[in-house]
Motif scaffolding. Structure first.
Motif, PDB file in Angstrom:
ATOM      1  N   VAL A 159     -49.611 -49.484 -20.811  1.00  0.00           N
ATOM      2  CA  VAL A 159     -49.675 -50.421 -21.520  1.00  0.00           C
ATOM      3  C   VAL A 159     -50.734 -50.454 -22.729  1.00  0.00           C
ATOM      4  N   LYS A 160     -50.019 -50.867 -23.895  1.00  0.00           N
ATOM      5  CA  LYS A 160     -50.845 -50.837 -24.926  1.00  0.00           C
ATOM      6  C   LYS A 160     -50.380 -52.298 -25.706  1.00  0.00           C
ATOM      7  N   ALA A 161     -51.601 -53.008 -26.203  1.00  0.00           N
ATOM      8  CA  ALA A 161     -51.405 -54.209 -26.888  1.00  0.00           C
ATOM      9  C   ALA A 161     -52.335 -54.014 -28.195  1.00  0.00           C
ATOM     10  N   MET A 183     -54.099 -42.876 -23.886  1.00  0.00           N
ATOM     11  CA  MET A 183     -55.196 -42.937 -24.897  1.00  0.00           C
ATOM     12  C   MET A 183     -55.210 -44.143 -25.644  1.00  0.00           C
ATOM     13  N   PRO A 184     -56.187 -44.876 -25.707  1.00  0.00           N
ATOM     14  CA  PRO A 184     -56.081 -46.135 -26.798  1.00  0.00           C
ATOM     15  C   PRO A 184     -56.198 -45.651 -28.093  1.00  0.00           C
ATOM     16  N   VAL A 185     -55.088 -44.924 -28.617  1.00  0.00           N
ATOM     17  CA  VAL A 185     -55.137 -44.260 -29.845  1.00  0.00           C
ATOM     18  C   VAL A 185     -53.995 -45.093 -30.614  1.00  0.00           C
ATOM     19  N   ARG A 186     -54.107 -45.498 -31.895  1.00  0.00           N
ATOM     20  CA  ARG A 186     -53.080 -46.045 -32.788  1.00  0.00           C
ATOM     21  C   ARG A 186     -52.714 -44.667 -33.658  1.00  0.00           C
ATOM     22  N   ALA A 187     -51.653 -44.239 -33.391  1.00  0.00           N
ATOM     23  CA  ALA A 187     -50.950 -43.047 -34.207  1.00  0.00           C
ATOM     24  C   ALA A 187     -50.746 -43.621 -35.601  1.00  0.00           C
ATOM     25  N   SER A 188     -51.292 -42.979 -36.580  1.00  0.00           N
ATOM     26  CA  SER A 188     -50.982 -43.275 -37.791  1.00  0.00           C
ATOM     27  C   SER A 188     -49.620 -42.679 -38.309  1.00  0.00           C
ATOM     28  N   ALA A 200     -51.735 -52.722  -8.939  1.00  0.00           N
ATOM     29  CA  ALA A 200     -53.324 -52.356  -9.096  1.00  0.00           C
ATOM     30  C   ALA A 200     -53.587 -51.751 -10.287  1.00  0.00           C
ATOM     31  N   PHE A 201     -54.869 -51.716 -10.590  1.00  0.00           N
ATOM     32  CA  PHE A 201     -55.224 -51.441 -11.824  1.00  0.00           C
ATOM     33  C   PHE A 201     -56.374 -50.179 -11.527  1.00  0.00           C
ATOM     34  N   LEU A 202     -55.831 -49.111 -11.177  1.00  0.00           N
ATOM     35  CA  LEU A 202     -56.402 -47.995 -10.683  1.00  0.00           C
ATOM     36  C   LEU A 202     -57.155 -47.202 -11.685  1.00  0.00           C
ATOM     37  N   HIS A 203     -56.593 -47.277 -13.032  1.00  0.00           N
ATOM     38  CA  HIS A 203     -57.173 -46.612 -14.117  1.00  0.00           C
ATOM     39  C   HIS A 203     -58.255 -47.175 -14.867  1.00  0.00           C
ATOM     40  N   GLY A 204     -58.507 -48.459 -14.407  1.00  0.00           N
ATOM     41  CA  GLY A 204     -59.542 -49.118 -15.508  1.00  0.00           C
ATOM     42  C   GLY A 204     -58.658 -49.582 -16.678  1.00  0.00           C
ATOM     43  N   VAL A 205     -59.477 -50.142 -17.758  1.00  0.00           N
ATOM     44  CA  VAL A 205     -59.051 -50.744 -19.071  1.00  0.00           C
ATOM     45  C   VAL A 205     -59.811 -50.083 -20.176  1.00  0.00           C
ATOM     46  N   ALA A 206     -59.007 -50.020 -21.432  1.00  0.00           N
ATOM     47  CA  ALA A 206     -59.753 -49.509 -22.356  1.00  0.00           C
ATOM     48  C   ALA A 206     -59.279 -50.201 -23.969  1.00  0.00           C
ATOM     49  N   SER A 207     -60.087 -49.963 -24.909  1.00  0.00           N
ATOM     50  CA  SER A 207     -59.975 -50.491 -26.029  1.00  0.00           C
ATOM     51  C   SER A 207     -60.208 -49.383 -26.862  1.00  0.00           C
ATOM     52  N   GLY A 208     -59.480 -49.394 -28.419  1.00  0.00           N
ATOM     53  CA  GLY A 208     -59.714 -48.307 -29.075  1.00  0.00           C
ATOM     54  C   GLY A 208     -59.295 -48.846 -30.565  1.00  0.00           C
ATOM     55  N   ASP A 209     -59.714 -47.672 -31.815  1.00  0.00           N
ATOM     56  CA  ASP A 209     -59.294 -48.028 -32.911  1.00  0.00           C
ATOM     57  C   ASP A 209     -59.418 -49.366 -33.503  1.00  0.00           C
ATOM     58  N   ALA A 267     -64.462 -49.435 -20.579  1.00  0.00           N
ATOM     59  CA  ALA A 267     -64.455 -50.696 -20.195  1.00  0.00           C
ATOM     60  C   ALA A 267     -65.657 -51.315 -21.078  1.00  0.00           C
ATOM     61  N   ALA A 268     -66.695 -50.535 -21.753  1.00  0.00           N
ATOM     62  CA  ALA A 268     -67.786 -51.181 -22.328  1.00  0.00           C
ATOM     63  C   ALA A 268     -67.732 -51.078 -23.979  1.00  0.00           C
ATOM     64  N   HIS A 269     -66.809 -49.996 -24.438  1.00  0.00           N
ATOM     65  CA  HIS A 269     -66.895 -49.825 -26.000  1.00  0.00           C
ATOM     66  C   HIS A 269     -65.524 -49.405 -26.420  1.00  0.00           C
ATOM     67  N   PRO A 270     -65.188 -49.845 -27.646  1.00  0.00           N
ATOM     68  CA  PRO A 270     -63.957 -49.194 -28.106  1.00  0.00           C
ATOM     69  C   PRO A 270     -64.091 -47.767 -28.437  1.00  0.00           C
ATOM     70  N   VAL A 271     -63.060 -46.818 -28.076  1.00  0.00           N
ATOM     71  CA  VAL A 271     -63.004 -45.450 -27.942  1.00  0.00           C
ATOM     72  C   VAL A 271     -62.208 -44.970 -29.284  1.00  0.00           C
ATOM     73  N   ILE A 272     -62.732 -44.228 -30.126  1.00  0.00           N
ATOM     74  CA  ILE A 272     -61.920 -43.819 -31.317  1.00  0.00           C
ATOM     75  C   ILE A 272     -61.841 -42.235 -31.194  1.00  0.00           C
ATOM     76  N   ALA A 273     -60.715 -41.645 -30.714  1.00  0.00           N
ATOM     77  CA  ALA A 273     -60.326 -40.385 -30.402  1.00  0.00           C
ATOM     78  C   ALA A 273     -59.423 -39.555 -31.018  1.00  0.00           C
ATOM     79  N   ILE A 274     -59.887 -38.215 -31.334  1.00  0.00           N
ATOM     80  CA  ILE A 274     -58.782 -37.242 -31.792  1.00  0.00           C
ATOM     81  C   ILE A 274     -58.649 -36.216 -30.732  1.00  0.00           C
TER      82      ILE A 274
END
Length: 556
Positions: A111-113, A294-299, A43-52, A246-253
């Protein structure tokens, strides 16, 4: 992870936590509610996300629950193969890219892709699937569908970009309706989250037990990897937060509460080594959970400072102001001016300075979790000094500056501001969260002589999503005592053009070649699931001015 490319489509704050009554994890209840089916299929109980977002790619995220026992932080559940796909249409008839990954127990089944080969400035839809029993065949169970967007090409003259801007979302303090209102907008390129995405406190500690809107999990203060995973998992069961991702990519710190209150490189106000273990172990656990969830790509491993470019219009410099900072100074002992103390660390400050000087973007946006503008609070009336000190995590007597902000590390700020002036770096705009109030500030070269002194940059600070601010702490109606406090702060700080000490909400930053404008929105009641949203103020910086001015209306 494997992938195959398809033809391109066309286009802080208060007291230390204390233990409280245990509560059941929402995700366990969600899994159990599905009965035997949840035990046999993922099951996907925590939704989906995109980022960076990048011009040619974006980071996709989800979390798989392989069975009802595999709740976040449990370490239970089988490793599960996952297929991800991204398409130019919501029906997924025109696939742009597809690949596979594995939701492993060692990564809490997250999971991250990191998808590349996409077209710039283009909207895409994405989803995941996991087959029953971990088999590889067929689509299996489908996740919700998310929508994302790539950044403009690096050298392109984008006509404009628009970001939602948020910070400070305390689960127990209210509902995340600001996320819902941002999710409903179709005009955003991304959402910028400036920190305090989660809070570490025990249930009933902040806010106090009698004002808790909904208890979080685990009920105790989070310390271990399992604890931090559970808390992240709790947050991502919120429907409004899922809608935002689900609606927008999130850029987080991150800021401090992703770790512990008033965190610094060697500890935190809300950490006691003798009873809560080594700080290094707690930080390692918090960072691992953060990068998993988090949908964060660590630099750089273990940090979140990085750059993202949005055509020739804007470059976004994102800071990590917790991993490398010196311990906060005591107010009044002169240590705030010590050149050996740093809020950024030497390497990050040099990285920021060189990046700002070298940037050919029209606008240099800096995501900073704490306020850079100097602010003196000493002129406040005595009856307001204590609640503001509580809100800002400061001493209740002899209050001069907020030592957790750049005010506590004046040599770093002086070096950065001098660099902007000496290198003629213009159109620098700081974007800030942390203090649960909305501000619009000039960033003066010398605050003591402003407005005769030049302004080197500007700063837009957004208020909290739910975390307590002045009227919440005093338990008074908005617009009562804050009127006096606002007048006192502005009288002592002429570079501060506006403050809202009472509201909760979000910002929308609209950037064109001519100006950067922040539209401030507030929600009607953070304790209501159905809170409405309304525009309250707008401020802008015209290109080349390094000053803020009021705008009459939000950008449409």
């Amino acid at each position: 992870m494997t992938s195959r490319q398809f033809p391109h489509p066309s286009r802080r704050t208060v007291v230390r936590a204390a233990a409280a009554t245990a509560v059941a994890a929402p995700v366990l209840a969600a899994a159990t509610a599905t009965g035997a089916r949840a035990a046999t299929v993922p099951a996907f109980l925590h939704g989906v996300a995109s980022g960076d977002p990048l011009p040619d790619g974006v980071l996709l995220w989800t979390r798989v629950t392989p069975g009802p026992d595999a709740v976040p932080g449990s370490g239970l559940g089988a490793d599960t193969p996952v297929v991800w796909e991204i398409a130019e249409d919501r029906a997924f008839t025109r696939i742009a890219a597809r690949g596979t990954a594995v939701a492993r127990a060692s990564a809490d089944h997250t999971v991250k892709a990191d998808v590349r080969g996409l077209r710039p400035a283009t909207a895409y839809w994405f989803r995941f699937s996991a087959a029953p029993g971990g088999s590889q065949g067929g689509h299996g169970v489908l996740s919700p569908v998310g929508r994302t967007r790539t950044a403009p090409a690096a050298a392109s003259a984008a006509p404009g970009i628009r970001f939602g801007v948020v910070s400070c979302a305390n689960w127990e303090a209210g509902w995340f309706s600001p996320y819902r209102h941002l999710a409903a907008r179709s005009d955003l390129d991304a959402v910028l989250h400036l920190g305090d995405y989660i809070y570490e406190y025990a249930s009933g500690s902040y806010p106090t037990q009698d004002t808790v809107v909904r208890p979080h999990a685990p009920a105790h203060e989070i310390l271990t990897l399992s604890d931090y995973r559970t808390r992240h998992g709790t947050y991502k069961t919120d429907a409004d937060l899922q809608s935002l991702h689900a609606a927008h990519p999130v850029i987080a710190i991150w800021d401090d509460h992703e770790f512990a209150n008033d965190a610094w490189a060697g500890g935190a106000e809300n950490h006691t080594p003798g009873t809560e273990g080594a700080w290094a172990a707690r930080v390692a656990a918090a960072k691992q959970a953060y990068f998993e969830w988090m949908p964060v790509r660590a630099s750089t491993e273990g940090t979140v400072y990085r750059r993202l470019r949005f055509g020739s219009l804007a470059e976004l410099h994102l800071l990590d102001l917790r991993s490398f900072r010196s311990e906060q100074a005591s107010v009044g002992n002169g240590a705030v001016d010590d050149p050996e103390r740093s809020v950024t660390g030497r390497a990050q400050l040099d990285w920021l300075k060189s990046g700002l000087a070298a940037s050919d973007a029209v606008w240099k946006l800096v995501g900073t979790s704490v306020m850079i503008s100097p602010v003196a609070f000493g002129a406040l009336p005595a009856h307001l000094l204590a609640p503001l000190a509580e809100l800002l995590g400061l001493p209740g007597e002899g209050l001069a500056v907020n030592v957790d902000q750049w005010d506590g590390y004046t040599d770093d700020r002086k070096e950065l501001i001098s660099h902007l002036r000496d290198r003629s770096v213009t159109n620098t705009v700081f974007l800030t969260g942390d203090i649960h109030m909305a501000w619009a500030n000039d960033v003066p070269v010398k605050a003591a002589t402003y407005p005769l002194s030049a302004s080197a940059a500007t700063e837009f600070v957004v208020t909290s999503v739910t975390s307590d601010n002045l009227d919440d702490i005093l338990r008074v109606a908005p617009g009562t005592v804050s009127v006096v406090a606002t007048a006192a702060v502005r009288a002592a700080n002429r570079h501060v053009k506006w403050i809202d000490m009472d509201s909760h909400g979000y910002g929308v930053l609209d950037v064109t070649a001519e100006r950067s404008q922040m539209d401030y929105y507030v929600v009607s009641d953070k304790t209501s699931k159905d809170a409405t949203s309304s525009w309250v103020r707008s401020y802008r910086t015209l290109s080349g001015t390094q000053r803020v001015e009021r705008a009459d209306a939000p950008v449409r």
